[in-house]
Write an enzyme that holds these catalytic residues in place. Structure first.
Site, PDB file in Angstrom:
ATOM      1  N   LYS A 233    -109.310  72.239  -7.473  1.00 37.72           N
ATOM      2  CA  LYS A 233    -109.580  73.605  -7.012  1.00 37.72           C
ATOM      3  C   LYS A 233    -109.706  73.674  -5.498  1.00 37.72           C
ATOM      4  O   LYS A 233    -109.886  72.670  -4.815  1.00 37.72           O
ATOM      5  CB  LYS A 233    -110.828  74.157  -7.709  1.00 37.72           C
ATOM      6  CG  LYS A 233    -110.515  74.577  -9.139  1.00 37.72           C
ATOM      7  CD  LYS A 233    -111.653  75.265  -9.834  1.00 37.72           C
ATOM      8  CE  LYS A 233    -111.210  75.653 -11.264  1.00 37.72           C
ATOM      9  NZ  LYS A 233    -112.322  76.177 -12.060  1.00 37.72           N
ATOM     10  N   ARG A 267    -113.820  69.364 -17.139  1.00 35.39           N
ATOM     11  CA  ARG A 267    -112.466  69.884 -17.379  1.00 35.39           C
ATOM     12  C   ARG A 267    -111.580  69.447 -16.226  1.00 35.39           C
ATOM     13  O   ARG A 267    -111.764  69.888 -15.092  1.00 35.39           O
ATOM     14  CB  ARG A 267    -112.533  71.408 -17.489  1.00 35.39           C
ATOM     15  CG  ARG A 267    -111.217  72.076 -17.820  1.00 35.39           C
ATOM     16  CD  ARG A 267    -111.401  73.591 -17.913  1.00 35.39           C
ATOM     17  NE  ARG A 267    -110.139  74.274 -18.137  1.00 35.39           N
ATOM     18  CZ  ARG A 267    -109.273  74.566 -17.187  1.00 35.39           C
ATOM     19  NH1 ARG A 267    -109.521  74.248 -15.941  1.00 35.39           N
ATOM     20  NH2 ARG A 267    -108.141  75.177 -17.475  1.00 35.39           N
TER      21      ARG A 267
HETATM   22  C1  YH5 Z   1    -113.339  76.395 -15.433  1.00 35.76           C
HETATM   23  O1  YH5 Z   1    -113.786  76.080 -14.324  1.00 35.76           O
HETATM   24  N1  YH5 Z   1    -110.954  77.023 -14.774  1.00 35.76           N
HETATM   25  S1  YH5 Z   1    -108.385  77.947 -14.994  1.00 35.76           S
HETATM   26  C2  YH5 Z   1    -107.044  76.920  -9.277  1.00 35.76           C
HETATM   27  C3  YH5 Z   1    -106.686  75.643  -8.851  1.00 35.76           C
HETATM   28  C4  YH5 Z   1    -106.810  74.566  -9.701  1.00 35.76           C
HETATM   29  C5  YH5 Z   1    -107.287  74.762 -10.991  1.00 35.76           C
HETATM   30  C6  YH5 Z   1    -105.073  74.853  -7.369  1.00 35.76           C
HETATM   31  N2  YH5 Z   1    -110.315  77.594 -16.826  1.00 35.76           N
HETATM   32  C7  YH5 Z   1    -111.996  76.846 -15.623  1.00 35.76           C
HETATM   33  O2  YH5 Z   1    -108.275  75.313 -13.546  1.00 35.76           O
HETATM   34  N3  YH5 Z   1    -112.398  77.119 -17.994  1.00 35.76           N
HETATM   35  C8  YH5 Z   1    -109.955  77.498 -15.539  1.00 35.76           C
HETATM   36  O3  YH5 Z   1    -106.287  75.498  -7.564  1.00 35.76           O
HETATM   37  C9  YH5 Z   1    -111.599  77.192 -16.907  1.00 35.76           C
HETATM   38  N4  YH5 Z   1    -114.117  76.345 -16.553  1.00 35.76           N
HETATM   39  C10 YH5 Z   1    -113.663  76.694 -17.795  1.00 35.76           C
HETATM   40  N5  YH5 Z   1    -114.495  76.614 -18.826  1.00 35.76           N
HETATM   41  C11 YH5 Z   1    -108.404  77.649 -13.227  1.00 35.76           C
HETATM   42  C12 YH5 Z   1    -108.111  76.251 -12.819  1.00 35.76           C
HETATM   43  C13 YH5 Z   1    -107.613  76.047 -11.428  1.00 35.76           C
HETATM   44  C14 YH5 Z   1    -107.492  77.116 -10.564  1.00 35.76           C
END
Ligand code: YH5
Length: 291
Positions: A233, A267
Site C-alpha cells: 500500500k 492480508r
Molecule cells: C484491507 O486492508 N484492502 S483492497 C492499494 C495498493 C495495494 C493494495 C498499490 N481489501 C483490504 O489491497 N480487505 C483491500 O496500492 C481489504 N483489509 C481487508 N480486510 C486494497 C489493497 C491495495 C490497495
C-alpha cells in the site's frame, strides 16, 4: 470504550464452514485479485487457470486463507456492476473449493455476491464496507461464516477527501467498529464470528496509517481477532519513496509490527516472505525456549 466492551481473548479457532482456521498464532491471507487490471480475470479459461495456479502457489507457501476480490478498490477505479463481480468471482471460488479444497474468503460488499459464494463453499466474508450495504447483514448472518469488519469512511473513489476526522484516528476506528459489532450482534451474528480490521489505506493519511499501526493493540480490547492489510500500500510507497513493485521489505516490517501489536491475520500479496517474517516475529514473542 466502556469497561464491559473489554472481554476475553479471542477464540483461537474460527469456524469457516467445512474448514477450521487456527488463529492461536498469526496466519497469512493471500490476496487473489480477479479484476481485469490484474493478471487473472476469472471470467475466461486462461484467467481461471492463472487464478488457480496462483492460489495453489500461495497455499504451498503457507497461506491459510485465499482472499478473492473482484472489485478494484484502488482510488479512481471504475465501479463494478453486480453482474461483473459475480462473473469474475464465482467461477474462481468454485474452482478453488473444488480443485484445491481451499479456505476461501471473498472480498465483497455485495449481498448477491455473498449469497452466491456462500452457496459455493466460501468460508469467510471480507467486507471493506463492514456489511453496510442493504441486505448484507442478513445474508452474512444466515451464512454462519466469520466476517471481517473493516473501517472505511466514504467510498474507495472519494477516500482521500475524507481524512479530516474530528477525533484521533484510533478513536474514530474504534467507535466505528464498536457500532458495527453492535449492528452485527443485533442481526444475529455472534461476536465469535467477527474479525476486526482498521482499514489501512482507506480514507487515511500516511500519518494516520502509521499512528493506527502503532496503536493497533488498542483494538485488542474488543477481544476479537485482528486482521491487518498493508501489503504494497501507498503508506509504504510514501514513507520509503518506492514504487509498488519495491514495497516488500517495507511491508514485511509492517507485518512484523502488526503481529507484535496483536494481529492474527495478515492480508498480503507476497505469501512466502510474509509467512517467514511473521513466524520469526512470533517465535520471539513466544520466547520459544525449546528450540
Ligand atoms: C484491507 O486492508 N484492502 S483492497 C492499494 C495498493 C495495494 C493494495 C498499490 N481489501 C483490504 O489491497 N480487505 C483491500 O496500492 C481489504 N483489509 C481487508 N480486510 C486494497 C489493497 C491495495 C490497495
Amino acid at each position: 470504550m466502556t469497561p464491559s466492551m473489554k472481554s476475553r481473548a479471542p477464540d483461537a479457532t474460527l469456524s469457516c464452514g467445512r474448514h477450521r482456521l487456527d488463529i492461536s498464532y498469526p496466519r497469512v491471507m493471500g490476496i487473489l485479485n480477479v479484476t481485469p487490471d490484474s493478471f487473472s480475470d476469472g471470467g475466461n479459461f486462461d484467467g481461471l487457470d492463472a487464478a488457480l495456479r496462483h492460489a495453489e502457489a500461495m497455499l504451498a507457501q503457507g497461506a491459510a486463507v485465499i482472499d478473492i476480490g473482484g472489485e478494484s478498490t484502488r482510488p479512481g477505479a471504475a465501479e463494478v456492476t453486480q453482474q461483473q463481480e459475480l462473473d469474475r468471482v464465482v467461477p474462481v471460488v468454485e474452482a478453488l473449493v473444488r480443485e484445491l479444497d481451499a479456505l476461501v474468503s471473498v472480498d465483497t460488499s455485495s449481498p448477491a455476491v455473498m449469497r452466491e459464494v456462500i452457496g459455493r463453499g466460501a468460508g469467510m466474508i471480507n467486507d471493506v464496507r463492514a456489511l453496510r450495504r442493504p441486505g448484507a447483514l442478513e445474508v452474512a448472518a444466515a451464512s454462519g461464516l466469520p466476517v471481517c469488519l473493516m473501517h472505511m469512511v466514504g467510498e474507495p473513489g472519494d477516500m482521500q477527501a475524507a481524512t479530516d476526522y474530528a477525533e484521533p484516528i484510533e478513536q474514530v476506528v474504534a467507535n466505528f467498529l464498536e457500532a458495527r459489532i453492535a449492528d452485527c450482534e443485533k442481526a444475529g451474528i455472534r461476536r465469535e464470528r467477527l474479525i476486526l480490521d482498521p482499514g489501512f489505506g482507506f480514507a487515511k493519511t500516511v500519518g494516520q496509517n502509521l499512528r493506527l499501526l502503532n496503536r493497533l493493540n488498542n483494538l485488542n480490547d474488543f477481544g476479537l481477532p485482528l486482521l491487518a492489510g498493508m501489503s504494497r500500500k501507498s503508506m509504504i510507497g510514501k514513507v520509503l519513496d518506492r514504487p509498488v513493485e519495491e514495497r516488500l521489505p517495507g511491508g514485511l516490517a509492517l507485518a512484523s509490527l502488526a503481529v507484535e501489536r496483536g494481529a492474527r491475520l495478515l492480508r498480503v500479496h507476497d505469501v512466502g516472505p510474509s509467512v517467514d517474517a511473521i513466524n520469526m516475529t512470533w517465535a520471539v514473542l513466544q520466547e520459544d525456549a525449546d528450540r
